[in-house]
Design an enzyme around this catalytic site. Structure first.
Site: not given
Ligand code: PEP
Length: 248
Positions: A9-11, A93, A95, A163, A169, A209, A230-231
């Site tokens: 997920n590049w957000k 999600h 967010e 999640e 994050g 994470s 994500g990251g």
């Molecule tokens: C996400 O936002 O779906 C996610 C898992 O982010 P991160 O891996 O950066 O925690």
């Protein structure tokens, strides 16, 4: 057998110049055992789908509107995403639930819209830190699962991403035992609602994470069928290691 899935997920990250990362990633995994999905921002869906037309990476989007078309300034329908080359879409999600007040009902309607357009839905659920501390995690997860997932779910059209909001994050992750407890619970709920056939075929991703250092141990937890990342999905070097962990 559920095929493992690495979904990135590049957000709100990535310009066209970032497509070179995708080429590097694809070259490193010409025939991955695990399925690899990248969900770039909507502006990159079309160009990333072109880059990935001849490789093993599948494209997803990060959200869709629940309606097919109409007066929804700034929104994008599932059909538009499919038309641009997406095959998956993330819905619900945390967010988006937090920032835009998306409710379970909206998420359910988005998943239904995704299916109508031929997309697979990655439905996100997860508890806040407060809810975990109050020992409400399973209640929250059970409620979100029941209300966010439409009745027409199958192992083909649905992926669930667990999640925990407090892990996204932050560099924090639940213990492996806690991840296992929630994934077992989700599996049991899916089996109870949809029967063993569908209930056992839906893939359950862990997200929050996940990184090259913890992916191997997380993926060994029973009922963890992959990760929503994500990251660590932004750089080919990092995501590549997570894919390698999922390849086993
Ligand atoms: C996400 O936002 O779906 C996610 C898992 O982010 P991160 O891996 O950066 O925690």
């Amino acid at each position: 057998m559920r095929r493992k899935l690495a979904a990135g997920n590049w957000k709100m990250n990535g310009l066209r110049s970032a497509l070179s990362e995708v080429e590097i990633l694809a070259a490193a995994h010409p025939a991955p055992k695990a399925e690899v999905v990248l969900c770039p921002p909507a502006t990159l869906v079309r160009s990333m789908a072109r880059v990935c037309a001849d490789n093993c990476i599948t494209i997803g989007a990060q959200d869709c509107h629940q309606n097919q078309s109409g007066a929804h300034t700034g929104d994008i329908s599932a059909e538009m995403l499919a038309d641009a080359g997406a095959e998956y879409v993330i819905v619900g999600h945390s967010e988006r639930r937090e920032t835009y007040g998306e409710t379970d009902e909206m998420v359910r309607r988005k998943a239904t819209a995704a299916w109508a357009a031929g997309l697979r839905a990655i439905v996100c659920i997860g508890e806040s830190g407060e809810e975990r501390h109050a020992a409400n995690t399973l209640d929250i997860i059970g409620g979100q699962l029941a209300a966010s997932v439409p009745d027409a779910a199958t192992g083909e059209n649905l992926v669930i991403a667990y999640e925990p909001i407090w892990a996204i994050g932050t560099g924090l992750t639940p213990t492996l035992g806690d991840i296992g407890e929630v994934h077992d619970f989700i599996r049991a709920r899916l089996e109870r609602r949809f029967g063993n056939g569908v209930g056992r075929s839906v893939r359950l991703l862990y997200g929050g994470s996940m990184n090259p250092g913890n992916a191997t141990e997380i993926i060994r937890v029973p009922n963890v069928d992959g990760g929503l990342v994500g990251g660590a999905s932004l750089k080919a070097a990092d995501f590549s290691k997570i894919i390698a962990a999922l390849n086993g």
